[in-house]
Enzyme design. Structure first.
Site, short mmCIF file in Angstrom:
data_model
loop_
_atom_site.label_atom_id
_atom_site.label_comp_id
_atom_site.label_asym_id
_atom_site.label_seq_id
_atom_site.Cartn_x
_atom_site.Cartn_y
_atom_site.Cartn_z
N HIS A 94 0.82 -1.22 0.00
CA HIS A 94 0.00 0.00 0.00
C HIS A 94 0.85 1.27 0.00
O HIS A 94 0.33 2.35 -0.24
CB HIS A 94 -1.03 -0.01 1.15
CG HIS A 94 -0.52 0.45 2.47
ND1 HIS A 94 -0.09 -0.41 3.45
CD2 HIS A 94 -0.37 1.70 2.98
CE1 HIS A 94 0.28 0.29 4.50
NE2 HIS A 94 0.13 1.58 4.25
N ASP A 141 -0.14 -7.41 1.70
CA ASP A 141 0.39 -6.04 1.71
C ASP A 141 1.92 -6.08 1.77
O ASP A 141 2.53 -5.78 2.81
CB ASP A 141 -0.19 -5.28 2.92
CG ASP A 141 0.06 -3.79 2.84
OD1 ASP A 141 0.53 -3.33 1.78
OD2 ASP A 141 -0.21 -3.10 3.84
N SER A 238 4.16 2.59 8.17
CA SER A 238 3.85 1.54 7.19
C SER A 238 5.03 1.17 6.34
O SER A 238 5.82 2.03 5.94
CB SER A 238 2.74 2.01 6.26
OG SER A 238 1.52 1.78 6.85
N GLY A 239 5.12 -0.10 6.03
CA GLY A 239 6.21 -0.59 5.19
C GLY A 239 7.45 -0.91 5.98
O GLY A 239 8.33 -1.63 5.53
N1 ARG Z 1 -1.32 2.42 7.30
C1 ARG Z 1 -0.38 3.09 8.12
C2 ARG Z 1 0.72 3.73 7.29
O1 ARG Z 1 0.58 3.77 6.08
C3 ARG Z 1 0.17 2.20 9.22
C4 ARG Z 1 -0.81 2.05 10.26
C5 ARG Z 1 -0.40 1.13 11.33
N2 ARG Z 1 -1.43 1.30 12.29
C6 ARG Z 1 -1.46 0.72 13.48
N3 ARG Z 1 -2.41 1.03 14.29
N4 ARG Z 1 -0.53 -0.12 13.82
O2 ARG Z 1 1.65 4.31 7.77
#
Ligand code: ARG
Length: 294
Positions: A94, A141, A238-239
């Site tokens: 993503h 993902d 993320s990632g």
């Molecule tokens: N989707 C988020 C990002 O792109 C990461 C979220 C992780 N969230 C969590 N509650 N652990 O950075």
């Protein structure tokens, strides 16, 4: 359906979130050391640099996790990643799906991303392979980025180990996530690399938390404190890697920061891509890089 849509909105704004200017300059031009890039690389993966760690704090020591990568787009930080060999960075699909690969920049060996004078190792992406990921359910993902040239493995830039092919579920293992993401929901991204220790939950326990059970696929892994919340990854992380120490003290990556509802909310532990489920896929897409002998 509305539920799914709202969930996707909550967790996906992150892909477009960009907070704080990124002052990177051109890629570094340090010469490649040809001997390090042959088939057999004599480096060791997963070695953490523990010196001068801040006790009780959440800021990592400088280059404590030398595999952590920062991704930027249009010169703005937006996601994390991890170096897995001298040529490839693992990240979340993503973070890169629907992005133009040639505009993604990867920075390694960094601690304070807001420091404009320090020039870390920077690379461009020449190839992007994302798994068959969909924003509808956040399954699979995972993605790999090929760097425009290999990096020299040093004390400050070093790949993380990948787990061996195994069916272990790692329940109860104390893992560590690292990233420059926001330090609380709705706050700014951090300048300094942060770390947080998060116990890995069984998928069953995660399905029994407040998530709808079918949201947690077998290719996912949950980590955190479902009762009290509080410690978690967040937007911008993320990632990035969720790794754990092996018996030989070196770190192997078990998760890729993927999604969650809010951050640190009780009942909603962070959800990660379960790396052991994708080992073959990863290996099949990174074979031109040189792995450290581990
Ligand atoms: N989707 C988020 C990002 O792109 C990461 C979220 C992780 N969230 C969590 N509650 N652990 O950075």
């Amino acid at each position: 359906m509305w539920k799914l849509i709202s969930v996707v909105i909550i967790i996906c704004v992150c892909a477009t979130y960009v907070v704080g200017a990124d002052n990177d300059t051109d890629p570094t031009t340090e010469p490649a050391d040809a001997e390090d890039y042959g088939r057999k690389c004599s480096c060791r993966c997963g070695e953490r640099n523990e010196a001068s760690r801040i006790v009780g704090g959440v800021e990592t020591a400088v280059n404590e996790f030398p595999w952590v990568a920062r991704l930027s787009y249009h010169n703005k930080f937006y996601c994390g990643g991890s170096l897995i060999n001298d040529r490839y960075v693992l990240t979340a699909a993503h973070c890169v799906k629907a992005f133009m690969w040639f505009m993604i920049k990867v920075t390694l060996g960094e601690h304070n991303r807001c420091n404009t004078t320090h020039r870390p190792v920077t690379r461009f992406v020449v190839q992007l392979v994302a798994h068959n990921f969909s924003f509808n359910n956040f399954r699979d993902d995972i993605a790999v980025l090929k760097l425009n040239k290999p990096v020299r493995v040093t004390d400050t830039v070093k790949p993380v180990c990948l787990p061996k092919n195994d069916d272990k579920v790692y329940t109860g293992v104390k893992a560590i996530a690292a990233g420059w993401g926001t330090v609380a929901e709705g706050k700014n991204h951090s300048c300094y690399l942060q770390e947080v220790e998060l116990p890995i939950l069984s998928n069953e326990a995660c399905r029994n938390a407040k998530y709808t059970p079918n949201m947690i696929g077998d290719g996912m892994l949950c980590a955190g404190y479902p009762d009290k919340g509080n410690k978690d990854t967040c937007q911008g992380d993320s990632g990035g890697p969720l790794s754990a120490e092996r018996s030989d003290k070196r770190h192997e990556q078990l998760g890729v920061v993927s999604w969650g509802i809010g951050c640190g909310r009780p009942g909603y532990p962070g959800v990660y891509t379960r790396v052991t489920k994708y080992l073959d896929w990863i290996r099949n897409h990174v074979n031109t890089g040189c792995f450290c002998i581990d």
